[in-house]
Design a protein around this motif. Structure first.
Motif, PDB file in Angstrom:
ATOM      1  N   ALA A 117       0.830  -1.205   0.000  1.00  0.00           N
ATOM      2  CA  ALA A 117       0.000   0.000   0.000  1.00  0.00           C
ATOM      3  C   ALA A 117       0.868   1.259   0.000  1.00  0.00           C
ATOM      4  CB  ALA A 117      -0.933  -0.010   1.207  1.00  0.00           C
ATOM      5  N   ASP A 118       1.956   1.236   0.754  1.00  0.00           N
ATOM      6  CA  ASP A 118       2.866   2.385   0.778  1.00  0.00           C
ATOM      7  C   ASP A 118       3.466   2.643  -0.609  1.00  0.00           C
ATOM      8  OD1 ASP A 118       2.415   2.826   3.447  1.00  0.00           O
ATOM      9  OD2 ASP A 118       4.219   1.768   4.130  1.00  0.00           O
ATOM     10  N   ARG A 119       3.851   1.575  -1.296  1.00  0.00           N
ATOM     11  CA  ARG A 119       4.428   1.733  -2.638  1.00  0.00           C
ATOM     12  C   ARG A 119       3.405   2.298  -3.615  1.00  0.00           C
ATOM     13  NH1 ARG A 119       7.096  -3.265  -1.430  1.00  0.00           N
ATOM     14  NH2 ARG A 119       5.469  -4.422  -2.517  1.00  0.00           N
ATOM     15  N   ILE A 120       2.166   1.857  -3.473  1.00  0.00           N
ATOM     16  CA  ILE A 120       1.117   2.343  -4.375  1.00  0.00           C
ATOM     17  C   ILE A 120       0.890   3.835  -4.174  1.00  0.00           C
ATOM     18  CG2 ILE A 120      -1.370   2.226  -4.867  1.00  0.00           C
ATOM     19  CD1 ILE A 120      -1.156  -0.810  -4.272  1.00  0.00           C
ATOM     20  N   ARG A 121       0.822   4.262  -2.933  1.00  0.00           N
ATOM     21  CA  ARG A 121       0.633   5.693  -2.661  1.00  0.00           C
ATOM     22  C   ARG A 121       1.815   6.511  -3.173  1.00  0.00           C
ATOM     23  NH1 ARG A 121      -0.439   4.436   2.718  1.00  0.00           N
ATOM     24  NH2 ARG A 121       1.250   5.817   3.363  1.00  0.00           N
ATOM     25  N   ALA A 122       3.020   6.008  -2.961  1.00  0.00           N
ATOM     26  CA  ALA A 122       4.218   6.743  -3.374  1.00  0.00           C
ATOM     27  C   ALA A 122       4.336   6.848  -4.886  1.00  0.00           C
ATOM     28  CB  ALA A 122       5.460   6.066  -2.803  1.00  0.00           C
ATOM     29  N   ALA A 123       3.860   5.839  -5.623  1.00  0.00           N
ATOM     30  CA  ALA A 123       3.982   5.831  -7.080  1.00  0.00           C
ATOM     31  C   ALA A 123       2.824   6.544  -7.767  1.00  0.00           C
ATOM     32  CB  ALA A 123       4.086   4.397  -7.587  1.00  0.00           C
ATOM     33  N   GLN A 124       1.607   6.204  -7.383  1.00  0.00           N
ATOM     34  CA  GLN A 124       0.453   6.680  -8.138  1.00  0.00           C
ATOM     35  C   GLN A 124       0.025   8.093  -7.757  1.00  0.00           C
ATOM     36  OE1 GLN A 124      -2.681   3.956  -9.066  1.00  0.00           O
ATOM     37  NE2 GLN A 124      -1.419   2.149  -8.695  1.00  0.00           N
ATOM     38  N   GLY A 125       0.363   8.543  -6.548  1.00  0.00           N
ATOM     39  CA  GLY A 125       0.054   9.930  -6.193  1.00  0.00           C
ATOM     40  C   GLY A 125       0.731  10.923  -7.122  1.00  0.00           C
ATOM     41  N   PRO A 126       2.072  10.855  -7.293  1.00  0.00           N
ATOM     42  CA  PRO A 126       2.748  11.763  -8.234  1.00  0.00           C
ATOM     43  C   PRO A 126       2.311  11.560  -9.687  1.00  0.00           C
ATOM     44  CG  PRO A 126       4.320  10.834  -6.676  1.00  0.00           C
ATOM     45  CD  PRO A 126       3.039  10.089  -6.477  1.00  0.00           C
ATOM     46  N   GLU A 127       1.972  10.333 -10.049  1.00  0.00           N
ATOM     47  CA  GLU A 127       1.558  10.090 -11.433  1.00  0.00           C
ATOM     48  C   GLU A 127       0.259  10.816 -11.762  1.00  0.00           C
ATOM     49  OE1 GLU A 127       3.637   5.714 -12.184  1.00  0.00           O
ATOM     50  OE2 GLU A 127       1.477   5.846 -11.882  1.00  0.00           O
ATOM     51  N   ILE A 128      -0.614  10.979 -10.765  1.00  0.00           N
ATOM     52  CA  ILE A 128      -1.835  11.761 -10.993  1.00  0.00           C
ATOM     53  C   ILE A 128      -1.470  13.191 -11.375  1.00  0.00           C
ATOM     54  CG2 ILE A 128      -3.883  12.733  -9.874  1.00  0.00           C
ATOM     55  CD1 ILE A 128      -4.001  10.160  -8.166  1.00  0.00           C
ATOM     56  N   GLY A 129      -0.458  13.739 -10.706  1.00  0.00           N
ATOM     57  CA  GLY A 129       0.007  15.082 -11.049  1.00  0.00           C
ATOM     58  C   GLY A 129       0.559  15.155 -12.458  1.00  0.00           C
ATOM     59  N   VAL A 130       1.276  14.120 -12.884  1.00  0.00           N
ATOM     60  CA  VAL A 130       1.812  14.087 -14.248  1.00  0.00           C
ATOM     61  C   VAL A 130       0.676  14.079 -15.267  1.00  0.00           C
ATOM     62  CG1 VAL A 130       3.082  12.669 -15.909  1.00  0.00           C
ATOM     63  CG2 VAL A 130       3.971  12.959 -13.590  1.00  0.00           C
ATOM     64  N   LEU A 131      -0.350  13.277 -15.008  1.00  0.00           N
ATOM     65  CA  LEU A 131      -1.474  13.182 -15.940  1.00  0.00           C
ATOM     66  C   LEU A 131      -2.236  14.505 -16.017  1.00  0.00           C
ATOM     67  CD1 LEU A 131      -2.727   9.621 -14.910  1.00  0.00           C
ATOM     68  CD2 LEU A 131      -1.588  10.234 -17.054  1.00  0.00           C
TER      69      LEU A 131
END
Length: 227
Positions: A117-131
């Motif tokens: 869960a920690d890895r998912i938050r760390a990866a997908q949170g910034p990716e939302i900003g990229v999108l």
């Protein structure tokens, strides 16, 4: 003709010839002047100042701000309607994954589930900003009025999300692994489809990263519930 008349005639002829030469020189000078004026720096129109542009970074990297003139000097970005559709759908898809992962620290019993869960938050949170940055750089809205995001591949229903939020311990771990696996599988399919039909190079790299990383995470999730 007397000698004096001859001298007068020669003087008149020389004067006429001189006037002809001067006239030709002035005519050529007049023809060349517009070309010189056109090349003059004063004829150059200064560009109008424009606000800075947000340029999305590569997967995992934050978006950057660049001067509008720098962006315009490059080749115009190429993208199609399927690129736009992917970005608009992947934003809420990632948001739900982050929402699920945020529940884990207080509910999961297995530390491996919390680590995933920690890895998912760390990866997908910034990716939302990229999108979002990708859409903003092209003047496109993130929302699609009237679209049902629940119909996307892997998206979990509101009832399933409430059930996950109410669970604790081993029951939470089981539901989290089951729901996140299905969620990742949907993202992999969406990303693989874009790789076949999209044209934007940034999104091609992004989709390839999502497909690769979430496929690996699916394998890790399945190991958590293996007998």
């Amino acid at each position: 003709m007397t000698g004096r008349q001859g001298r007068v005639w020669l003087a008149v002829t020389a004067l006429v010839a001189l006037l002809v030469v001067v006239g030709v020189a002035l005519t050529r000078s007049g023809d060349e002047r517009p070309a010189a004026d056109a090349a003059s720096p004063s004829a150059t129109v200064s560009p109008v100042d424009a606000p800075p542009v947000v340029v999305p970074g590569r997967p995992g990297e934050a978006a950057a701000t660049r001067a509008a003139q720098e962006v315009r000097e490059g080749a115009p970005p190429r993208y199609n309607s399927l690129d736009v559709w992917y970005v608009r759908m992947m934003i809420p898809h990632h948001q739900q994954a982050v929402e699920m992962a945020t529940l884990a620290p207080d509910r999961a019993a297995d530390p491996r589930v919390r680590a995933v869960a920690d890895r998912i938050r760390a990866a997908q949170g910034p990716e939302i900003g990229v999108l979002r940055g990708w859409l903003g750089a092209r003047g496109l809205d993130a929302e699609v009025p009237g679209h049902d995001h629940g119909a996307m591949r892997g998206m979990q229903s509101a009832d399933a999300m409430r059930q996950l939020a109410a669970a604790r311990g081993a029951e939470f771990d089981r539901l989290f692994v089951q729901m996140m696996t299905a969620h990742h599988e949907g993202a992999v399919i969406m990303s693989t489809d874009l790789l076949k039909v999209g044209v934007d190079q940034t999104l091609q790299e992004f989709a390839n990263s999502v497909a690769t990383e979430q496929s690996a995470e699916i394998a890790r999730l399945r190991e958590l519930i293996a007998p």
